[in-house]
Design an enzyme around this catalytic site. Sequence first.
Site, PDB file in Angstrom:
ATOM      1  N   ASP A 259      14.190  -6.449 -11.963  1.00  0.00           N
ATOM      2  CA  ASP A 259      15.572  -6.748 -11.566  1.00  0.00           C
ATOM      3  C   ASP A 259      16.199  -5.559 -10.849  1.00  0.00           C
ATOM      4  OD1 ASP A 259      15.327  -9.218 -12.684  1.00  0.00           O
ATOM      5  OD2 ASP A 259      16.399  -8.736 -14.523  1.00  0.00           O
TER       6      ASP A 259
ATOM      7  N   ASP B 105       9.971 -10.233   1.610  1.00  0.00           N
ATOM      8  CA  ASP B 105       9.958 -10.190   0.151  1.00  0.00           C
ATOM      9  C   ASP B 105       9.124  -9.004  -0.314  1.00  0.00           C
ATOM     10  OD1 ASP B 105       7.475 -12.781  -0.685  1.00  0.00           O
ATOM     11  OD2 ASP B 105       7.297 -10.904   0.387  1.00  0.00           O
TER      12      ASP B 105
ATOM     13  N   GLU C 125      12.028 -13.133  -5.254  1.00  0.00           N
ATOM     14  CA  GLU C 125      12.069 -11.824  -4.595  1.00  0.00           C
ATOM     15  C   GLU C 125      12.112 -11.952  -3.081  1.00  0.00           C
ATOM     16  OE1 GLU C 125       7.665 -12.769  -5.163  1.00  0.00           O
ATOM     17  OE2 GLU C 125       9.558 -13.105  -6.200  1.00  0.00           O
TER      18      GLU C 125
ATOM     19  N   ASN D  88       6.587  -6.700 -12.227  1.00  0.00           N
ATOM     20  CA  ASN D  88       7.116  -7.260 -13.479  1.00  0.00           C
ATOM     21  C   ASN D  88       6.128  -7.106 -14.628  1.00  0.00           C
ATOM     22  OD1 ASN D  88       9.677  -8.094 -12.652  1.00  0.00           O
ATOM     23  ND2 ASN D  88       8.898 -10.025 -11.822  1.00  0.00           N
TER      24      ASN D  88
END
Length: 518
Positions: free
Chosen positions: A405, A388, A431, A396
């Site tokens: 995204d 991840d 993620e 973010n």
Amino acid sequence: MPRLLHAFAKYRLQWLLLGLSILLLFLALQHSFGQITELNKRDTIGTAAELRSQYQQIDTLLEAMRGQAEERLRSNPQTTLTHQLYRALHADPVLGIALDRVPANLPPGLVGNLTGPGPLPAPGSEREARFHLALSLSPLLSTAAQLLSKDVAWLYFTGVDHFIYLYPWVPSRQFRFDTTIYQKSYWLDALAQPSDNRHATLSRPYQDFAGQGQMITLSQPITHARKVVGVLSIDILLSHLEQALQKPGPQTGTLFLVNAHQQILARSQPGTAPPLIRGEQQDEYHWQQGAFQFVHAIPDTPLTLIHRVPLLSLLQALFWQSVTALLTLFCLAVATLSSLRSRRLNRRLNYLSQHDALTGAFNRHHFDAFEHRHAKAGSHHIGAIMFDCDHFKLVNDRFGHGVGDQVLIQLVQLCQPLQVRGNSLIRWGGEEFLLLVVGKTIPLDQLAEQMRVSIEQHPWSGIAADLRVTVSLGYCRQYPGIRLQEAIRRADAALYRAKANGRNRSEGWQDDAGGNQE
């Protein structure tokens, strides 16, 4: 008798034509009956596919929100937004806690209302943390409401410690938390859900607390340290289900939507007699209680769609279909168009059921099929690489969810060259991604390091200036006697060790003897 024989001999051609006409009429009616039932069957299955798509969309959104909620519990659910909303909570000595005054600087439609008995939780308490968790779900609930549009009535989080966060916002005088919520079927069914079940629980029908009418609820429990801390829920009004059944579908008869408890949730026509509930699916129409009936269990849902055609309606359909050849050709054209539409819809549904909507990577439905296929084939050397994005929350927070995204999409694109010879890249949650490697001769350590370097060296500044993305990876190879799920769990444990050892690195599973195992 001689007269009858004479008459038959005299008019034998007419008798033959009459017999042929009767035979042709019988064959035509039989063919028309087959066409009608097949057309209705296809339309019923098409309607079921639309319901399945809507159900899976809600199920997927709930699973995504559940994953993010549990991830926030593992880290820290408190954000600038939650602190702002928490300060706006008002505790009335009699009525309790409510968020009746939404901060004016927040966008409209972002916030719901949190209600429950007072007083406000003590600083640092578990209840305060759960308040912040509920408030942190505001953007997720707002996004889900926009995606689902008018298909749902309410989205909410119910805490185990007597509070509810309801979206969209309504004043507390219209709805306020009540302990009778814990006696509702949606809550009891969600708590009874097995811990390893990742699908939403569908409740029995019940009366809406806020007075909108009869509804059903899809729910996912939120757990932390193996304890349920609350339940995420999405409500669907039964009137919306009836509207969905009234959309283009079978030309005759009535559709009934039935749950696993043999309760009728919706019907396409009011006032019709209920169907005979059957415990198993019927592949064709059968005569049941004065009507022809077709039962179709909607795949991947606890719902069944039943189509009933009364005899009179069927005879009318047969008559009108057999009146002229033009009507027959028209019905054939309708059947062809319906078939093409169903096939296109099935192809689209098949893609959506196997792929993540954002990144295009495979999803967990594909994993279930992958696991079943390889278990049936006797494969015992599947390699699992779990990875991840490091500090993805900071990405973010600093650059925005839109950039986040794009990062996830680019990660999948960078890993696309690895999806060869049966390999599968799966978005595992948030993620977190899982690469399943089929070839047992491929060294997982080299492959994981190749992925890490490729992602680290990618020019991420093309997405946002000063953006840098790295990943941590953990890997483990399945071997005889070890199930694929266990290999994935070990890869996940190796991933957490990679994070603990500084991130931007790959780690293999270490067995009890301290050896590295692929």
